[in-house]
Every structure is written in structure tokens, then in C-alpha cells.
Design an enzyme around this catalytic site. Structure first.
Site, PDB file in Angstrom:
ATOM      1  N   GLY A 153       0.696  -1.253   0.197  1.00  0.00           N
ATOM      2  CA  GLY A 153      -0.147   0.127  -0.060  1.00  0.00           C
ATOM      3  C   GLY A 153       0.914   1.274  -0.121  1.00  0.00           C
ATOM      4  CB  CYS A 154       0.153   4.903  -0.997  1.00  0.00           C
ATOM      5  SG  CYS A 154      -1.300   5.166  -0.509  1.00  0.00           S
ATOM      6  CE1 TYR A 155      -1.209   8.019   4.079  1.00  0.00           C
ATOM      7  CE2 TYR A 155      -3.059   6.347   3.851  1.00  0.00           C
ATOM      8  CZ  TYR A 155      -2.661   7.777   3.930  1.00  0.00           C
ATOM      9  OH  TYR A 155      -3.303   8.809   4.063  1.00  0.00           O
ATOM     10  CB  THR A 157       5.316   2.447  -0.242  1.00  0.00           C
ATOM     11  OG1 THR A 157       4.716   1.139  -0.837  1.00  0.00           O
ATOM     12  CG2 THR A 157       6.554   2.890  -1.123  1.00  0.00           C
ATOM     13  CD  GLU A 246       0.948   7.744   0.994  1.00  0.00           C
ATOM     14  OE1 GLU A 246      -0.280   7.741   0.811  1.00  0.00           O
ATOM     15  OE2 GLU A 246       1.610   6.729   1.337  1.00  0.00           O
TER      16      GLU A 246
END
Length: 350
Positions: A153-155, A157, A246
Site C-alpha cells: 500500500g502507499c502508506y 511504502t 504522501e
């Protein structure tokens, strides 16, 4: 030079799918021959994303209309729960096809952990044996051979790139880890939602998934694996009124490192040969604007005013390093291309 790999993209009408195409059409080793978007089947890509109109892409089709026997690699950009059955069928019926999943369905190393987080049991747990967690910088060897590459997931990562080397080195403690995260609205997907309307998201910062966000167990899984113990993190994401980007701010206790300078040195050593990880110089504050549109991750460390603690900050583009760019980076590793192929562009600014 290798001949281009024939690729299918499932879920081409989402933001991550669109960014995968934006980057991937310039890859000399990729040829997209099938794009799916069930709600837009039959439409040209230009009618869904005009900025991709001159890329020479095939029209969108339904998932069931793709002949996977003629495909080398399948990129999945489907919501959680949507790819399990389809990926199982593709893998079982097409022995040579490899799958790079940008969704959540294969991120847990133990498939039994999926149900409590996503609310339904995993229907293809047997595939976890042929899946690799796709955090490129920390799992290359497994990615090279895996049939399924599960992009984080992006978070996770951003958080894991910032923290894993420090946990592995013992530079920080795994006790009392607090991760404050913020993401642009593309992280919520393209489907219309009230909370992402401009009138509601604009001029407003909103926490969500407070205490229960699905990415927390994924972060805990990887940090716990690195530390060799079960860990718990305090993770709170926030929606920021911008389209992409992010920022993760981790508040952690020191371990064997004396201060932020020592922690920064650990990161510099760990990532010295990594093409997409940059450790900022002392005092430089990472910003999403420093990585926008790119596959780069910018990290720095600061001493906390509370003795014995440091603050680790990481910035990524949630659609690139947090999803589509990382997927292409994993494709490059899996198929033997130079790792930076098609994702070497510098960040956009302003």
C-alpha cells in the site's frame, strides 16, 4: 535486447491504472495489449483519460474478454477483494503468466491475516506460496522469481522505506511507534465519494480510519518481520486537499543510535546504492512537492525535543512510488530490465 512483454492491465480506469499507463507506454520492454474496465468496456481510453489519447492504447474491455494465454504479465489495479478469484484463475490456467498486483489481496504473508483486516476470508490462500511482498528495495530476490508480486500500500511504502533499515540495524526501538500520515485525495480512488468532493475536501484536513486503518497491520507485519518480534504501531492517516502526494511522519524511540545524525547515517548506508531513495542533508525538510510525479522517496531524520526520541519523515508520490511506479520497478526486477527503465523521470516542480 529483450522483446517487449505483452501486458494486460486490469482496472485501467482507476488512478493507479492511468499512472501505470502514463509511465509504462514509454517502457521499451512493455506492450499493453489488453486493458480492462468493466464499467467502461467498449470505450477508447481517450474517452476515460484524454491525456492518454495519443498513446496508441487498445480500447477498454471487460475482464472476461481477455485472452490471458497470450499475455506475459498482468498488472492488477482492482479494489481489494476483486482480484483474488480472477488472479487464481489466471495463474492456474496460464502457467507462464506473472501477476503484479497493485491492490491489497496478496500483501499479507499469511493469508489468514487477510480476513480480520478486510472483512472476508481470502479465497485463494494457496497462492500466497507463490507471492512476494513487492517493496522493491527490501525484497528483490523474492520478487525476481515470484509468480505474484504484491505491491505494498502507499502508506506502508513510505513508512517502511523510512523505518525498515533502522529496525534491522537496531537504531530505533519498535516500542511506542507513532506514524502520522497524510495523502492526497487520489488515494481514495476515482469513484465519486462525498468526502472527496472539492467542496468538502478543499480547505480541510481530515483524519480517517482512526485506529482501524487497513494499512496498519501491513506495516506491523513487515516491521515485525524485520525485528523478529510482534509489534504494534499507532497509525493515523489524514486526507489532504491536493491531488497526489504522501507524507509520513514517524515518531520513534532511539535504540542503539545516539541521535538523529546517527540514525541518518544508517539510512545513508542502507540506501547508498538505491536509485530511488534519497536521504536529505541535515535540516532539510522533505515535502511532497519534492517528489511529485516521480518514483523517488525523500527521507530525513530530526532530533525530537523529547530526549531519546527522533522524528523520521518520508515523502513519496502515492500514485508513483506508492503504486504504479513501484509496480513498474518490480516488473523491471522480475523480467531482468534495468530497474530504472521508464521511471527515471525527475519530480515535477512546481
Amino acid at each position: 535486447m529483450q522483446s517487449p512483454k505483452r501486458a494486460a492491465l486490469l482496472g485501467a480506469s482507476g488512478y493507479t491504472g492511468a499512472d501505470l499507463l502514463r509511465l509504462g507506454v514509454r517502457h521499451p520492454g512493455l506492450k499493453f495489449v489488453a486493458l480492462t474496465a468493466n464499467t467502461h468496456a467498449g470505450k477508447p481510453m481517450a474517452s476515460v483519460y484524454p491525456h492518454l489519447g495519443w498513446a496508441g492504447l487498445p480500447d477498454l474491455v471487460a475482464n472476461e474478454d481477455v485472452d490471458f494465454s497470450d499475455i506475459d504479465v498482468v498488472f492488477c489495479g482492482l479494489p481489494h477483494g476483486a482480484s483474488q478469484k480472477l488472479v487464481a484463475e489466471i495463474i492456474e490456467q496460464n502457467p507462464s503468466v506473472r501477476v503484479i498486483d497493485m491492490g491489497a489481496d496478496f500483501r499479507f504473508r499469511n493469508a489468514a491475516d487477510y480476513g480480520p483486516v478486510y472483512g472476508a476470508d481470502h479465497i485463494a490462500p494457496q497462492l500466497q506460496d507463490v507471492a512476494a511482498y513487492g517493496l522493491t528495495e527490501h525484497n528483490r530476490e523474492s520478487i525476481k522469481e515470484a509468480r505474484i508480486i504484491a505491491c505494498p500500500g502507499c502508506y506502508p511504502t513510505a513508512a517502511l522505506l523510512a523505518l525498515l533499515p533502522l529496525v534491522k540495524a537496531g537504531a530505533i526501538s519498535t516500542d511506542d511507534m507513532i506514524i502520522d500520515a497524510k495523502s492526497g485525495v487520489t488515494g481514495a480512488g476515482r469513484a465519486p465519494k462525498q468526502n472527496t468532493l472539492m467542496a468538502e475536501a478543499g480547505e480541510s484536513v481530515t483524519p480517517y480510519g482512526v485506529g482501524v486503518h487497513r494499512h496498519a497491520p501491513e506495516i506491523e507485519q513487515e516491521i515485525g518481520l524485520a525485528a523478529g518480534v510482534k509489534v504494534a504501531v499507532n497509525f493515523t492517516p489524514h486526507l489532504i486537499p491536493m491531488s497526489r502526494g504522501e507524507l509520513v511522519t514517524a515518531h520513534v524511540k532511539l535504540g542503539n543510535a545516539a541521535n538523529a545524525d546517527a540514525v541518518r547515517d544508517v539510512l545513508k548506508s542502507a540506501y547508498a546504492d538505491e536509485p530511488f531513495i534519497q536521504i536529505a542533508e541535515k535540516g532539510a525538510i522533505p515535502s511532497t512537492g519534492h517528489v511529485r510525479g516521480s518514483n523517488y522517496c525523500l527521507i530525513n531524520v530530526f532530533d525530537d525535543r523529547i530526549p531519546g526520541r527522533v522524528i523520521v519523515i518520508a515523502a513519496i508520490d502515492n500514485l508513483v512510488k506508492g503504486s504504479a511506479g513501484q509496480a513498474i520497478q518490480n516488473f523491471n526486477v522480475a523480467f531482468g530490465f534495468d530497474e530504472a527503465t521508464a521511471i527515471e523521470a525527475l519530480p515535477l516542480f512546481p
